[in-house]
Design a protein around this motif. Sequence first.
Motif, PDB file in Angstrom:
ATOM      1  N   LEU A   1      -5.763  14.663  59.216  1.00 46.79           N
ATOM      2  CA  LEU A   1      -6.882  14.021  59.923  1.00 46.79           C
ATOM      3  C   LEU A   1      -6.380  12.966  60.897  1.00 46.79           C
ATOM      4  O   LEU A   1      -6.789  12.925  62.065  1.00 46.79           O
ATOM      5  CB  LEU A   1      -7.841  13.402  58.909  1.00 46.79           C
ATOM      6  CG  LEU A   1      -9.049  12.661  59.501  1.00 46.79           C
ATOM      7  CD1 LEU A   1      -9.903  13.605  60.331  1.00 46.79           C
ATOM      8  CD2 LEU A   1      -9.866  12.005  58.407  1.00 46.79           C
ATOM      9  N   LYS A   2      -5.472  12.111  60.431  1.00 48.85           N
ATOM     10  CA  LYS A   2      -4.912  11.089  61.314  1.00 48.85           C
ATOM     11  C   LYS A   2      -4.125  11.721  62.455  1.00 48.85           C
ATOM     12  O   LYS A   2      -4.170  11.251  63.593  1.00 48.85           O
ATOM     13  CB  LYS A   2      -4.023  10.138  60.510  1.00 48.85           C
ATOM     14  CG  LYS A   2      -4.786   9.266  59.504  1.00 48.85           C
ATOM     15  CD  LYS A   2      -3.842   8.335  58.769  1.00 48.85           C
ATOM     16  CE  LYS A   2      -4.600   7.447  57.791  1.00 48.85           C
ATOM     17  NZ  LYS A   2      -3.688   6.552  57.036  1.00 48.85           N
TER      18      LYS A   2
ATOM     19  N   ALA B   1      -3.047  16.957  47.489  1.00 50.22           N
ATOM     20  CA  ALA B   1      -4.088  17.977  47.540  1.00 50.22           C
ATOM     21  C   ALA B   1      -3.955  18.971  46.390  1.00 50.22           C
ATOM     22  O   ALA B   1      -4.962  19.457  45.855  1.00 50.22           O
ATOM     23  CB  ALA B   1      -4.025  18.714  48.879  1.00 50.22           C
TER      24      ALA B   1
ATOM     25  N   THR C   1      -1.531  12.086  57.186  1.00 49.64           N
ATOM     26  CA  THR C   1      -2.482  13.156  56.881  1.00 49.64           C
ATOM     27  C   THR C   1      -2.807  13.929  58.150  1.00 49.64           C
ATOM     28  O   THR C   1      -2.606  13.444  59.266  1.00 49.64           O
ATOM     29  CB  THR C   1      -3.787  12.596  56.285  1.00 49.64           C
ATOM     30  OG1 THR C   1      -4.458  11.801  57.277  1.00 49.64           O
ATOM     31  CG2 THR C   1      -3.506  11.743  55.052  1.00 49.64           C
TER      32      THR C   1
ATOM     33  N   ALA D   1      -9.932  20.894  51.894  1.00 50.58           N
ATOM     34  CA  ALA D   1     -10.306  19.614  52.508  1.00 50.58           C
ATOM     35  C   ALA D   1      -9.330  18.514  52.117  1.00 50.58           C
ATOM     36  O   ALA D   1      -8.980  17.652  52.938  1.00 50.58           O
ATOM     37  CB  ALA D   1     -11.731  19.236  52.092  1.00 50.58           C
ATOM     38  N   ALA D   2      -8.866  18.554  50.867  1.00 48.50           N
ATOM     39  CA  ALA D   2      -7.919  17.530  50.407  1.00 48.50           C
ATOM     40  C   ALA D   2      -6.603  17.613  51.174  1.00 48.50           C
ATOM     41  O   ALA D   2      -5.979  16.588  51.455  1.00 48.50           O
ATOM     42  CB  ALA D   2      -7.666  17.681  48.903  1.00 48.50           C
ATOM     43  N   THR D   3      -6.180  18.820  51.544  1.00 43.85           N
ATOM     44  CA  THR D   3      -4.938  18.942  52.313  1.00 43.85           C
ATOM     45  C   THR D   3      -5.076  18.317  53.690  1.00 43.85           C
ATOM     46  O   THR D   3      -4.080  17.876  54.279  1.00 43.85           O
ATOM     47  CB  THR D   3      -4.524  20.416  52.468  1.00 43.85           C
ATOM     48  OG1 THR D   3      -5.545  21.111  53.182  1.00 43.85           O
ATOM     49  CG2 THR D   3      -4.293  21.074  51.127  1.00 43.85           C
ATOM     50  N   LEU D   4      -6.296  18.293  54.220  1.00 43.09           N
ATOM     51  CA  LEU D   4      -6.515  17.713  55.547  1.00 43.09           C
ATOM     52  C   LEU D   4      -6.722  16.202  55.493  1.00 43.09           C
ATOM     53  O   LEU D   4      -6.360  15.492  56.428  1.00 43.09           O
ATOM     54  CB  LEU D   4      -7.734  18.366  56.204  1.00 43.09           C
ATOM     55  CG  LEU D   4      -7.648  19.886  56.412  1.00 43.09           C
ATOM     56  CD1 LEU D   4      -8.963  20.419  56.949  1.00 43.09           C
ATOM     57  CD2 LEU D   4      -6.501  20.246  57.344  1.00 43.09           C
ATOM     58  N   LEU D   5      -7.291  15.740  54.385  1.00 40.91           N
ATOM     59  CA  LEU D   5      -7.626  14.319  54.279  1.00 40.91           C
ATOM     60  C   LEU D   5      -6.562  13.519  53.534  1.00 40.91           C
ATOM     61  O   LEU D   5      -6.464  12.305  53.737  1.00 40.91           O
ATOM     62  CB  LEU D   5      -8.973  14.153  53.567  1.00 40.91           C
ATOM     63  CG  LEU D   5     -10.172  14.840  54.240  1.00 40.91           C
ATOM     64  CD1 LEU D   5     -11.402  14.713  53.370  1.00 40.91           C
ATOM     65  CD2 LEU D   5     -10.412  14.248  55.620  1.00 40.91           C
ATOM     66  N   LEU D   6      -5.797  14.182  52.660  1.00 41.22           N
ATOM     67  CA  LEU D   6      -4.790  13.503  51.846  1.00 41.22           C
ATOM     68  C   LEU D   6      -3.416  14.051  52.192  1.00 41.22           C
ATOM     69  O   LEU D   6      -3.278  14.982  52.987  1.00 41.22           O
ATOM     70  CB  LEU D   6      -5.082  13.718  50.348  1.00 41.22           C
ATOM     71  CG  LEU D   6      -6.497  13.361  49.869  1.00 41.22           C
ATOM     72  CD1 LEU D   6      -6.660  13.775  48.423  1.00 41.22           C
ATOM     73  CD2 LEU D   6      -6.758  11.870  50.033  1.00 41.22           C
TER      74      LEU D   6
END
Length: 520
Positions: free
Chosen positions: A167-168, A402, A165, A392-397
Amino acid sequence: MPHRYSLLPFLRWLPQVTARSLGRDALVGLTGAILALPQSIAYALIAGLPAEYGLYAAVVPVIVACLWGSSMHLIGGPTAAISVVIFASVSPLAAPASPDYIALVLLLSFLAGLFQWLLGLLRFGSLVNFISQSVLLGFTLGAALVIALGQVPNLLGLDLPGQATALKGSLALGEHLSEAHWPSVAVAALTLGVALGVRHLWPRLPALLLAILAGSLLVWLLPGVFAAVPQVEAFAGSLPPMAALRFDLDSVLTLLPAAVALGLLGLVTSLSIARALAQQSQQILEVDTEVRGQGLANLVGPWFSAYLSAGSFTRSALNQQSGALSPLAGVFSALWVALFTLFGAALLAHVPLPAMAAVILLICRGLVDVPGLRALWRVSRAEFAVMALTCAATLLLELQTAIYAGVLASLLFYLKRTSQPRLQRWYEGSDEVLGIEGSIFFGACAYLQRHIQASQAPAVIVDAHYVNFIDYAGVVMLHQEARRLGLQQRSLVLRRVRPRVREELLKLEGAEQCPLQFKD
């Protein structure tokens, strides 16, 4: 669309091709090919395949999808998401990069293509309409951020492992910022400066291609300073070889679930990108044609050693922003990849990765639709929330997840709105009138029943002139309320009911004995 266009959709735009547009598309295709080469090699390695199989996937499937699809700018090829899913699906069955592994991957790609083509043949492409404009805006913004964040290590000259992801990836990047390689940053800065300068001063020139050439020349002319700048890895070139697929029943049955999942993933990704690009270019997209084109590309590709392809945000956006005038730009891109694969493998090794990263950052900037985001905020805060959730889902998942999250959020907001149809209340004498604007379906029954039961008037008149649809749950609810009011010596009257709705209400068993009344 005429029948001949259904079989040969490229006949719609091919007669408009001129010598000038042909030259322009060939130049745009060259820019796209330079970008596609290193990406395709990297994706093949992610999929557990030899590097050259990424290049094979960027040739034949791309040509077929461009000619038999509908989008004027969509370009496919191997993608990171599909490569990851392929590796997870096939690696338990055979050793990565082995002949058995390659055979299973090609069979899996063919089965996924067959599933996609059948969906297009049955005209199920309309399912993509569930991807709302707010989801597209959020997905586009999120994808741009994800792609940009993924290129920052290359821009800084860092060799960091890929993360699942954004975020990671950002957290890993933060731990290594102090290790930035400043000659690499200088190459990226020069590339960015040349690209922005050419766009400003000579907008008709291929700014991104010239910027890559400038970055490459800097590294080549000053080897003492830039010798350590990472460059695209060299590879042995050859044209895509023919492959004989192995259709044994056990393998087909084992791979079928993964083929369906990959087929859907490829279509959702491709159609999301195609719709986003069509929105920007004001193109009318033939969704079923695009679905069939994607399926046909993946049906034909495995016979030429190509694994599953789908739309690429980076390459498609580059294609559009560079001024492609027809899908021939994608065809030329594939042909340039084939030529580079055969004759120019050594030249590609001179392209610095920071220059590629800088070009991709510029592409990501062009993906962000700022006017569209502002308009969405002004028009609907609920839709803006869907956009923000998708982003946000594209960044977290993972990127493909997403899209599903955004579609689900859109459906939930839609159901919430439709479960509370607009009601107007007024009195005609002692009778109460409820004017309904919307559908009477299972999701709205409780809301409407509560308002009917709240009335104490002798007669409750439901003005149904603006009710276009009623389902079984709605029919049962109205009959129940009519009987309840009848026991209280009161009445439920439906006024100005549309013929189709009235027909549904009279289908219920025992409707003749129900005290429900109709009035024109």
